[in-house]
Design an enzyme around this catalytic site. Structure first.
Site, PDB file in Angstrom:
ATOM      1  CG  ASP A 195      -1.675   1.260   1.440  1.00  0.00           C
ATOM      2  OD1 ASP A 195      -1.896   1.968   0.435  1.00  0.00           O
ATOM      3  OD2 ASP A 195      -2.060   1.544   2.588  1.00  0.00           O
ATOM      4  CG  ASP A 229      -6.013   2.880   0.464  1.00  0.00           C
ATOM      5  OD1 ASP A 229      -5.062   2.067   0.582  1.00  0.00           O
ATOM      6  OD2 ASP A 229      -6.676   2.996  -0.594  1.00  0.00           O
ATOM      7  CG  ASP A 243      -1.356   1.569  -3.844  1.00  0.00           C
ATOM      8  OD1 ASP A 243      -0.147   1.413  -4.093  1.00  0.00           O
ATOM      9  OD2 ASP A 243      -1.770   2.204  -2.849  1.00  0.00           O
ATOM     10  CG  ASP A 289     -10.683 -16.652 -13.333  1.00  0.00           C
ATOM     11  OD1 ASP A 289      -9.948 -17.028 -12.415  1.00  0.00           O
ATOM     12  OD2 ASP A 289     -11.928 -16.610 -13.249  1.00  0.00           O
ATOM     13  CG  HIS A 348      -5.608 -15.791  -6.622  1.00  0.00           C
ATOM     14  ND1 HIS A 348      -4.967 -16.306  -7.725  1.00  0.00           N
ATOM     15  CD2 HIS A 348      -6.927 -15.778  -6.920  1.00  0.00           C
ATOM     16  CE1 HIS A 348      -5.865 -16.584  -8.656  1.00  0.00           C
ATOM     17  NE2 HIS A 348      -7.066 -16.274  -8.196  1.00  0.00           N
TER      18      HIS A 348
END
Length: 575
Positions: free
Chosen positions: A23, A27, A31, A208, A339
């Site tokens: 980050d 926040d 990113d 995917d 993931h």
């Protein structure tokens, strides 16, 4: 004859999950500028490709795999200008960029679907799978769904649209309606979008669940699952009748004429070796390699949440069969983590006393197979599963839905939590552990998901400063693949297939042979049955520190320490 050599045979891919990597603005969410700031970490590791999980605008129902705009960046992650800088900075470090391509489904907030559901005669109605209620049923009645298919995220694959009285198909979340690839306008729109990203500098796509885009028509019920109302619809949408046609068309329309610099990877649940040969044979012009799930399902019982200990002989049989099946045509992808999978060192290794040793062993075994290895963020540090306190700790929609449904069926909450702690996708999605500071150096704010408490010991800063760390072992494995042709191109022979503790195989090319031998156990183990020459072979790489005292070996025997892996070389001879 083995496939002709291409650049990705000696490449290593690194996957970044942007929400959890770095980050830059405090926040609590990772990113693009955070990724830019950490590119030197990847350059030091030596990897060749950076694969980004989705960064597109999304309601985040499934953490970005529900896309509402294919040609922009979600403000959470930054801007298109940030993305362009990431591409530029990555290319300056000889890193290719691969995007996640999610085109089996969109978000229900994508303009295409908003139009599609606006009326039954809208021009985009046929861009998705709409069906009336089952004959003899009224909309919303139990059993009125057009088929009995069970969603990957619990419940039915059909959601009723109250306004029209029809149902739309969603294999995953109800907010992820499936695109209708039978419609050529859908395919054309997807191809146009892909060309737009390639023209922007992207170097390929990870696709995917791409083998679900072709459905068998007409859509029919699946075989009933247990005593419940749901059926298994997978035979009706896994590797459907037009899947090869669709992928070959995609290759013609998107990739043809762009040279050989690109990488295309198809994520394909339930794909077989025989299927993969067809998908990845270069002569067929479909994809370069596939992600298959066979080996990461070996510790599942009746279903994903029914955990059982991995039998090493099953792992060897599975991976060995894939090595053999793709030896002459096509190519393997190699992975333990991503993931969607819990941390490998907690799952297949020992994340306690032998965390470092078993993390190195898993890396050694994987990277010495024939194929392209994938490293998931934090894997190179030996990051472990998260000690989730309770149900409120989970963020992943699959985990949240399973806890609700399983406890609703009467299962004990603590038993369900135990299963989630082992298998939840949230294990892979905890923030990257950069240093020992608060929140692991991931953010100066409140992280979107809890940072693992072991970040004070397991972090990148510590690993880079320790020459015997998991990180530097990964770095040496990457370098070995880059510099030694036998790793990228050599043939593969499994040894000791019935040994329940030892994983051993050879890689051979043009008179050079490597032996990889690994002890998947927490005690000293003697390996027998190897040719005598291996007891005096040269050590190329080992999972224990260089110079540490190894147990003595007799001719034809090797003595391995707990969770020890060795790579040995014999030049000019074959075992």
């Amino acid at each position: 004859m083995a496939p002709a050599r291409t650049w990705f045979h000696s490449a290593v891919v690194y996957q970044v999950y942007p929400r959890s990597f770095q980050d830059s603005d405090g926040d609590g969410v990772g990113d693009l500028r955070g990724i830019i700031d950490r590119l030197d970490h990847l350059a030091t590791l030596g990897v060749d490709v950076l694969w980004l999980s989705p960064i597109y605008p999304s309601p985040q129902d499934d953490n970005g795999y529900d896309i509402s705009d294919y040609q922009d960046v979600d403000p959470t992650f930054g801007t298109l200008a940030d993305f362009d800088e990431l591409v530029e900075q990555a290319h300056a470090r000889d890193l290719r960029i691969v995007m996640d391509l999610v085109v089996n489904h969109t978000s229900d907030e994508h303009p295409w679907f908003v139009e599609s559901r606006s009326s039954t005669d809208n021009p985009k109605r046929d861009w998705y799978w709409w069906r009336p209620p089952r004959e003899g049923h009224s909309p919303g009645e139990p059993g009125a769904e057009p088929t009995n298919w069970h969603s990957f995220f619990s419940g039915s694959t059909w959601e009723l649209d109250e306004a029209s009285g029809e149902y739309y198909l969603h294999l995953f979340s109800r907010k992820q309606p499936d695109l209708n690839w039978e419609n050529p306008e859908v395919r054309g729109a997807v191809h146009s979008m892909m060309r737009w990203w390639l023209d922007r500098g992207v170097d390929g796509f990870r696709m995917d669940v791409i083998n679900m885009i072709s459905k068998h028509l007409p859509l029919q019920d699946g075989e009933q699952i247990g005593d419940g109302p749901w059926g298994d619809g997978s035979p009706h949408y896994i590797c459907g009748p037009r899947i090869h046609e669709f992928l070959q068309e995609m290759h013609r329309e998107v990739f043809e004429g762009r040279g050989d610099r690109l990488l295309t990877v198809g994520e394909m649940p339930a794909v077989t070796v025989e299927d993969a040969v067809l998908f990845t044979d270069p002569a067929r012009h479909e994809v370069d390699m596939v992600f298959q799930f066979e080996h990461v399902g070996l510790d599942h019982g009746a279903h994903k949440w029914d955990h059982r200990p991995l039998r090493l002989v099953d792992l060897k049989e599975s991976l060995g069969r894939w090595q053999e099946g793709l030896a002459e045509a096509g190519w393997n992808s190699l992975y333990w983590n991503n993931h969607d999978q819990p941390r490998a060192v907690s799952r297949f290794g020992d994340d306690g006393e032998f965390r470092v040793e078993s993390a190195k062993l898993l890396a050694t075994v994987l990277h010495l197979h024939r194929g392209t290895p994938y490293v998931y963020q934090g894997e190179e540090l030996g990051m472990t599963n998260v000690p989730f306190a309770d149900a409120s700790s989970f963020r992943d929609i699959e985990s949240v839905n399973y806890f609700r449904d399983a406890t609703g069926r009467g299962l004990l909450a603590e038993e369900v939590l135990d299963a989630l702690r082992i298998g939840s996708r949230d294990n892979a999605r905890s923030p990257m552990q950069w240093d020992a500071s608060p929140h692991g150096g991931f953010t100066t704010g409140e992280p979107w998901a809890p940072v693992h408490p072991n970040h004070t010991e397991v972090n990148a800063e510590q690993a880079l400063g320790d020459p015997d760390s998991v990180f530097h072992h990964y770095r040496r494995l990457v370098e070995l693949r880059h510099t030694d042709p036998v790793v990228a191109e050599g043939d593969f022979t499994m040894l000791l297939p019935e040994d329940p503790v030892v994983y051993a195989f050879t890689r051979s090319l043009e008179g050079t042979t490597l032996l990889v031998v690994a002890n998947f156990g927490g005690s000293v183990h003697t390996v027998e049955g190897l040719p005598e020459e291996w007891s005096s072979a040269d050590l190329v790489l080992g999972s224990y520190p260089a110079g540490s005292e190894a147990p003595a070996a007799d001719a034809g025997r090797l003595v391995l320490r707990p969770w020890e892996a060795r790579v040995l070389r014999v030049t000019g001879r074959r075992p």
